[in-house]
Design a protein around this motif. Structure first.
Motif: not given
Length: 231
Positions: A100-104, A107-110, A180-185, A196-199
């Protein structure tokens, strides 16, 4: 949550590399003989695209570029089988949020969802400043490399998962590594302050430099890669 300054940590204490046993490295002449499964290839393509994007730091793109260049040839692909035990319980939650974090990221989530139960997930070792009960709140896995879906000795592409409000132990990395962060951290590199770093944030940490990462209200998911030292 304070960190010790100048605290010596043995070079061997790279806590992302806690192999349980010596990996069964494949011979160099076997590289490139197999076809990589489509979901794995697409995952590597899309993650690599973000790590090489114009917004990524040059050092991170340099590390990732060397990994991606080697990935043009395929290692020994593990035969298809049933799900492996040990998949983190909260992984579906963080994958769902990534989608749900954006179109790009959809695909990575799937792609990662289709790979996750085929990975060999390992519990992390604890260390300096780790969160309480860290051994039960953290797992990591190798996607490509020793013990990965694609076995090879020359590189690693790995993933880190942590439950909410967890902190990875401070440790020193043995090789230059891109993330590469795939969630905030929240991250601290070397002697830097926490930030702080975003997805979607891409960053690198050099060999011999300390590394710390933590998450708050959302679980953490990150991809990292490095070139393995020649032996």
């Amino acid at each position: 949550m304070a960190r010790a300054v100048g605290r010596p940590i043995k070079p061997g204490a790279d806590l992302l590399l806690n192999d349980d046993e010596k990996p069964a490295y494949i011979r160099l002449h076997d590289i490139g003989r197999e076809r990589r499964p489509q979901p794995l290839q697409e995952f590597l393509n899309d993650v690599g695209g973000l790590m090489l994007s114009a917004e990524a730091p040059a050092v991170a793109s340099f590390v990732a570029g060397k990994v991606l260049q080697r990935l043009l040839k395929t290692g020994k692909v593990r035969p298809e089988g049933g799900p492996l035990p040990g998949v983190p319980e909260g992984l579906d939650d963080v994958i769902g949020h990534l989608a749900k974090s954006g179109r790009k990221y959809e695909a990575i989530a799937s792609q990662f969802h289709s790979l996750a139960d085929k990975l060999l997930w390992r519990r992390g070792r604890s260390g300096p400043f780790a969160s309480l009960n860290f051994g039960n709140t953290h797992s990591h896995a190798v996607v490509v490399g020793p013990g990965g879906l694609e076995e090879r000795a020359d590189l690693r592409v790995g993933v880190i998962y942590m439950d909410r409000y967890s902190r990875f132990p401070d440790h020193v990395q043995t090789q230059p590594r891109a993330f590469l962060l795939l969630s905030p951290a929240e991250i601290s590199l070397g002697d830097s302050q926490w930030f702080s770093a975003a997805t979607g944030t891409v960053f690198a940490n050099d060999a011999g430099q300390s590394f710390a990462i933590r998450c708050t209200a959302r679980p953490l998911l990150a991809v990292w890669c490095q070139v393995e030292p020649e032996t």
